[in-house]
Design an enzyme around this catalytic site. Structure first.
Site, mmCIF file in Angstrom:
data_model
loop_
_atom_site.group_PDB
_atom_site.id
_atom_site.type_symbol
_atom_site.label_atom_id
_atom_site.label_comp_id
_atom_site.label_asym_id
_atom_site.label_seq_id
_atom_site.Cartn_x
_atom_site.Cartn_y
_atom_site.Cartn_z
ATOM 1 N N HIS A 169 -24.529 -38.692 33.443
ATOM 2 C CA HIS A 169 -23.544 -38.914 32.693
ATOM 3 C C HIS A 169 -23.244 -38.059 30.754
ATOM 4 O O HIS A 169 -22.501 -38.580 30.547
ATOM 5 C CB HIS A 169 -23.420 -40.125 32.236
ATOM 6 C CG HIS A 169 -23.313 -40.703 33.570
ATOM 7 N ND1 HIS A 169 -21.943 -41.309 33.946
ATOM 8 C CD2 HIS A 169 -24.532 -41.478 34.373
ATOM 9 C CE1 HIS A 169 -22.738 -42.036 35.254
ATOM 10 N NE2 HIS A 169 -24.093 -42.441 35.441
ATOM 11 N N SER A 290 -19.867 -13.622 14.604
ATOM 12 C CA SER A 290 -18.791 -13.642 14.520
ATOM 13 C C SER A 290 -18.021 -12.825 14.186
ATOM 14 O O SER A 290 -18.753 -12.478 12.886
ATOM 15 C CB SER A 290 -18.390 -15.315 14.790
ATOM 16 O OG SER A 290 -16.954 -15.739 13.940
ATOM 17 N N LYS A 296 -21.763 -17.706 12.547
ATOM 18 C CA LYS A 296 -22.793 -18.049 14.117
ATOM 19 C C LYS A 296 -23.202 -17.270 15.061
ATOM 20 O O LYS A 296 -23.449 -16.153 14.149
ATOM 21 C CB LYS A 296 -21.105 -17.790 14.332
ATOM 22 C CG LYS A 296 -19.593 -19.147 13.706
ATOM 23 C CD LYS A 296 -19.799 -19.913 14.719
ATOM 24 C CE LYS A 296 -19.666 -19.851 16.320
ATOM 25 N NZ LYS A 296 -18.375 -20.457 16.307
ATOM 26 N N GLU A 303 -22.165 -17.576 28.319
ATOM 27 C CA GLU A 303 -20.800 -18.087 28.773
ATOM 28 C C GLU A 303 -20.190 -17.532 29.768
ATOM 29 O O GLU A 303 -19.465 -17.509 30.516
ATOM 30 C CB GLU A 303 -20.085 -18.102 26.921
ATOM 31 C CG GLU A 303 -20.118 -18.842 26.031
ATOM 32 C CD GLU A 303 -19.881 -18.547 24.482
ATOM 33 O OE1 GLU A 303 -18.593 -19.523 24.695
ATOM 34 O OE2 GLU A 303 -20.652 -18.139 24.018
#
Ligand code: ARG
Length: 472
Positions: A169, A290, A296, A303
């Site tokens: 979970h 970024s 970043k 992704e």
């Protein structure tokens, strides 16, 4: 001025390859919807291999003269060279790869080219080409899956005793080792490989000789062409041979599932490289910055692997939907089988290469992993187990007592091991000071020696076994 798409273009004549009963050419829009050359030119090598095998068989069976067979073979080799050097001019007027090659063959060798299509139809031709292509894709994908497994096994060996929290979970559940976690993916990818191998076994029957749908009256030798193309045997039923695309659907199903596995792993990489987790660091090679936020480091490769799964699943659904209502035998709908298969194969191959790169690149942060493994009362199960093993308490009761101990620790804001013995005994009188050993994360992990368990000794064994099973 826009073209009128409902009229033949002025220069259009009837197609010279099938236009005997036609006096006019196709409307421009007809040509556009009909032409598949932009997609199926990727089948050129398979198409030429299939034609060479067919031609040799026609000669061997005395169906065409040997001189014509030799001219056809030479012409086909020249066309292969032209395509590979980029000199070949593909034309949409010739619809697809089969007609493009045949038209060029006629230019090169004259009327003898017209004998190649004896006892053959584009229906058995395309079914053969496409099977050969999918078979080649399976072989490349198997090698790429194997490479990801090799990368994972390498990291698993390096991190056989690197502790990390195991989750259920997405809540910290029990400590595990990173090696164990990575080997879970090795198993998934192993099943993916066996699904592709299974698909390959079933697809490896040769449609050539089924002709349009009914077989042929020419005395062909289907075993000969099947063997020349590396097929196990000729497909048994001519109607099935030209209209089956379940090999492509199986391929897409295997691809979608493999992509799903890669996507789950990619999701973990995204989580693990986030600041909140900080379990793993990727180098500049597999992250991007970024344009606005200078701090970043984005795990874009992971992704995108995660996202490519959409194409894979989409491709599977697309082809299932194309096929679902088709009567026997060949229908032009089936020309729509290639875009999803090519797209899925490309997406999967790219994803596999990127995943292998990410796995080899990742640098786990042992300290953060260990700290996280100790959080969340991750050894609570070990405490309950201790009560069962050492004090003979029934598991349900031990579970209940441990729950109360966790509640107590939570209220005090401390770890289980920081509770004084007296407080533990107030809840579970059978507890002795020996229990503290059981609460140490490394002890918890070392104890899980059941087959398939997370103990470092088991993980090392499992990694060695995985090497033998998958990389030999
Ligand atoms: N381009 C076609 C395809 O990919 C080849 C087969 C065409 N057959 C036909 N009878 N028109 O399906």
């Amino acid at each position: 001025m826009p073209n009128r798409t409902d009229q033949p273009e002025p220069e259009d004549r009837a197609n010279t390859l099938w236009g005997g009963r036609f006096s006019g050419g196709p409307a421009a829009i007809m040509r556009r919807i009909n032409a598949s050359i932009a997609v199926d030119k990727r089948l050129y090598a398979e198409d030429i291999a299939g034609s060479l095998a067919h031609c040799a068989m026609l000669v061997a069976r005395g169906i065409i003269p040997p001189e014509d067979g030799a001219a056809i073979a030479r012409g086909l080799e020249q066309i292969r060279g032209e395509i590979e050097s980029g000199a070949f001019r593909f034309s949409a007027a010739n619809e697809d790869i089969h007609l493009n090659i045949e038209a060029r063959l006629a230019e090169l060798i004259g009327p003898a080219a017209g004998r190649l299509h004896t006892a053959r139809s584009r229906n058995d031709q395309v079914a053969t080409d496409f099977r050969l292509w999918v078979r080649g894709a399976i072989d490349r994908i198997d090698a790429a899956l194997c490479d990801v497994q090799a990368a994972l096994i390498g990291q698993a060996e390096a991190h056989a005793d690197t502790v990390m929290p195991g989750f259920t979970h997405l809540q910290i559940a029990q400590p595990v080792t990173l090696g164990h976690h990575l080997l879970a993916y090795v198993e998934m990818l192993g099943r993916d490989r066996s699904r592709f191998a299974d698909c390959r076994r079933r697809l490896n029957e040769c449609p050539l000789g089924a002709a349009a749908l009914a077989g042929t009256a020419f005395p062909i030798d289907r075993d000969m062409t099947a063997q020349a193309l590396g097929f196990e045997r000729p497909a048994a039923n001519s109607l099935d041979a030209v209209s089956d695309r379940d090999f492509a659907i199986e391929f897409l199903a295997a691809a979608a599932l493999a992509g799903t596995h890669l996507s789950r792993f990619a999701e973990e990489i995204v989580l693990w490289t986030s600041d909140a987790f900080g379990f793993v660091r990727l180098s500049d090679a597999f992250t991007t910055g970024s344009s606005m936020m200078p701090q970043k480091r984005n795990p874009d490769a992971a992704e995108l692997v995660r996202a490519k799964t959409g194409r894979l699943t989409g491709a599977l659904v697309a082809l299932l939907t194309v096929m679902k209502g088709l009567p026997l035998a060949y229908q032009k709908d089936m020309q729509e089988d290639k875009p999803p298969v090519f797209e899925a194969a490309d997406a999967l191959e790219l994803s596999l290469a990127a995943t292998a790169g990410v796995v080899r690149d990742m640098r786990p942060d042992r300290a953060r992993l260990a700290a996280a493994a100790a959080r969340g009362y991750s050894t609570a199960t070990d405490l309950a187990d201790w009560l069962v093993r050492v004090a003979g308490v029934p598991f349900r009761q031990a579970h209940h007592m441990t729950g109360e101990i966790v509640k107590r620790a939570e209220a005090t804001g401390c770890a289980l091991a920081e509770l004084p013995l007296a407080e533990l005994q107030a809840i579970a009188p059978a507890i002795t000071s020996d229990v503290y050993e059981a609460l140490i994360v490394e002890r918890s992990i070392a104890g899980r020696t059941s087959f398939g368990g997370t103990a470092p000794s088991r993980v090392r064994e499992a990694a060695a076994a995985a090497r033998r099973r998958f990389l030999a």
